[in-house]
Design an enzyme around this catalytic site. Structure first.
Site, short mmCIF file in Angstrom:
data_model
loop_
_atom_site.label_atom_id
_atom_site.label_comp_id
_atom_site.label_asym_id
_atom_site.label_seq_id
_atom_site.Cartn_x
_atom_site.Cartn_y
_atom_site.Cartn_z
N LYS A 1 -3.11 -10.10 -2.38
CA LYS A 1 -2.02 -9.95 -3.40
C LYS A 1 -0.75 -10.58 -3.05
CE LYS A 1 1.15 -6.49 -1.94
NZ LYS A 1 0.90 -6.59 -0.42
N GLY B 1 0.79 -1.16 0.06
CA GLY B 1 0.02 0.12 0.11
C GLY B 1 0.81 1.18 0.11
N ASN B 2 1.91 1.30 0.66
CA ASN B 2 2.80 2.41 0.78
C ASN B 2 3.52 2.72 -0.48
OD1 ASN B 2 4.75 0.15 0.97
ND2 ASN B 2 6.17 1.48 1.99
N LYS C 1 -12.98 -10.58 5.05
CA LYS C 1 -12.26 -9.50 4.72
C LYS C 1 -12.97 -8.25 4.81
CE LYS C 1 -8.39 -7.85 2.71
NZ LYS C 1 -7.31 -7.45 3.30
N LYS D 1 2.06 -12.45 3.58
CA LYS D 1 3.61 -12.44 3.00
C LYS D 1 4.53 -13.51 3.32
CE LYS D 1 3.12 -7.42 3.68
NZ LYS D 1 2.37 -7.04 2.63
P1 ADP Z 1 1.22 -4.08 2.50
O1 ADP Z 1 0.08 -2.86 2.23
O2 ADP Z 1 2.53 -3.80 2.32
O3 ADP Z 1 0.60 -5.28 2.27
P2 ADP Z 1 0.09 -4.73 5.27
O4 ADP Z 1 -0.15 -3.64 6.29
O5 ADP Z 1 -0.70 -5.69 4.90
O6 ADP Z 1 1.28 -3.88 4.23
O7 ADP Z 1 1.54 -5.40 6.13
C1 ADP Z 1 2.65 -4.93 6.52
C2 ADP Z 1 2.23 -4.68 8.32
O8 ADP Z 1 2.17 -5.98 8.79
C3 ADP Z 1 3.39 -3.84 8.99
O9 ADP Z 1 3.06 -2.45 8.67
C4 ADP Z 1 3.05 -4.45 10.27
O10 ADP Z 1 2.37 -3.56 11.06
C5 ADP Z 1 2.38 -5.72 10.19
N1 ADP Z 1 2.73 -6.96 10.84
C6 ADP Z 1 2.00 -8.09 11.63
N2 ADP Z 1 2.72 -8.90 11.77
C7 ADP Z 1 3.96 -8.41 11.56
C8 ADP Z 1 5.21 -9.01 11.86
N3 ADP Z 1 5.40 -10.39 12.59
N4 ADP Z 1 6.39 -8.60 11.71
C9 ADP Z 1 6.51 -7.29 11.00
N5 ADP Z 1 5.35 -6.73 10.72
C10 ADP Z 1 4.26 -7.31 10.98
MG MG Z 2 -1.17 -6.47 2.85
#
Ligand code: ADP
Ligand code: MG
Length: 311
Positions: free
Chosen positions: A212, A10-11, A128, A274
């Site tokens: 995604k 998202g960023n 979701k 991820k």
């Molecule tokens: P993106 O848009 O890149 O998919 P997400 O918000 O879905 O971003 O995923 C990234 C977020 O996951 C981070 O900002 C963090 O807050 C969260 N997160 C959850 N669990 C973990 C973890 N174990 N280690 C690091 N970040 C984590």
């Molecule tokens: Mg995400």
């Protein structure tokens, strides 16, 4: 040959606190294009995927507000709209950046349909949250009138919940592979892809959203990538995330990360998919799954930052 799938989080298009104006998103896209071009300049063959959470939410809100004037479109169409809108911004920004650097490569966005199983248990258990926030009264009306599943969001208000089925295959996979083989840079499976099911040999869009990161792992398998690079807003996946004893994961073997995944270190819906994407990618022949900060993409490919999952 180094072939790479880059999944943009998202960023890449919206920074924290921004409203999501065109100029904000475009300037983020241009900044992201620089990180992408840095990687392309090093000779990697790049396939780009991206999320669409805020953008698809905005389109659903537009549909809701304008519903008495313009017929609202279903969620699969909203997803297709975000593939075009985000794809366009990244495509143009990257074209400009590559020209500026004298790199003679073409970029194209592909409307991508991702096949899900119509018997996927996610359809029985939508999880979701998507789209605008409603009052309880409005929500109950939508449940009656549209048959939507609506639940209270922990962040406040009622929201629609939709299934998040597992991506099984990509309808346009042969085109994707051919274009990559021919040296084109493609933007594909945006927002996880448009979810479709197959009935009597016919594809049909469904009201669901696909993660995604999981879709990106599938793209990686299809193009036989060496590396899946998942770019997000944190530098590492952490063990004991958010606790005083949290520790970043650096290089980690498949078996080890599978164990941490089972132990529940990674939140569902954010870091969880991820990690699962990296696990799946390695299991189908990938060499490295990397989770890293968007701004550190080049460093991450040199394995100087990021969580790096290896066989
Ligand atoms: P993106 O848009 O890149 O998919 P997400 O918000 O879905 O971003 O995923 C990234 C977020 O996951 C981070 O900002 C963090 O807050 C969260 N997160 C959850 N669990 C973990 C973890 N174990 N280690 C690091 N970040 C984590
Ligand atoms: Mg995400």
């Amino acid at each position: 040959m180094k072939r790479l799938v880059i999944a943009l989080g998202g960023n890449a298009l919206l920074q924290k606190g921004q409203r999501g104006t065109y100029s904000e998103q475009l300037s983020n896209a241009r900044r992201t294009a620089k990180f992408l071009a840095d990687v392309i300049e090093k000779g990697y063959e790049v396939v780009i995927t991206h999320g669409n959470g805020p953008q698809v939410g905005a389109i659903m809100l537009q549909n809701e507000i304008a519903k008495n004037e313009v017929p609202p479109m279903p969620l699969d169409v909203a997803n297709a709209e975000t593939q075009a809108l985000i794809g366009y911004m990244i495509q143009q920004s990257l074209q400009n950046e590559l020209r500026k650097r004298g790199i003679n490569k073409e970029v194209v966005t592909l409307i991508t349909q991702v096949l899900v199983n119509k018997d996927d248990e996610a359809f029985q258990n939508p999880t979701k949250f998507v789209g605008p926030y409603y009052t309880e009264e409005e929500a109950k009306k939508l449940i009656r009138e549209k048959g939507w599943v609506m639940k209270p969001d922990p962040r406040g208000g009622w929201r629609r919940v939709v299934p998040s089925p597992d991506p099984k295959d990509i309808v346009e996979k042969n085109i994707i592979r051919d274009l990559v083989d021919q040296g084109f840079i493609i933007i594909t499976a945006g927002g996880g892809g448009i979810p479709v099911i197959k009935e009597n040999d016919t594809y049909k869009g469904v009201e669901a959203v696909i993660d995604k990161d999981l879709a990106s792992a599938l793209v990686g398998k299809i193009v036989r990538a060496d590396t899946l690079l998942i770019l997000t807003d944190v530098e590492y996946a952490m063990l004991n995330f958010g606790k005083p004893n949290q520790t970043p994961l650096k290089k980690v073997k498949l078996e080890e990360i599978e164990e941490y995944y089972r132990q529940g270190h990674f939140s569902p819906g954010s870091m969880g998919p991820k990690i699962l994407a990296c696990i799946r990618f390695i299991k189908c022949g990938g060499k490295r799954g990397i989770i890293a900060h968007l701004e550190k993409s080049s460093l991450a490919l040199r394995e100087e930052t990021g969580t790096i999952v290896v066989p």
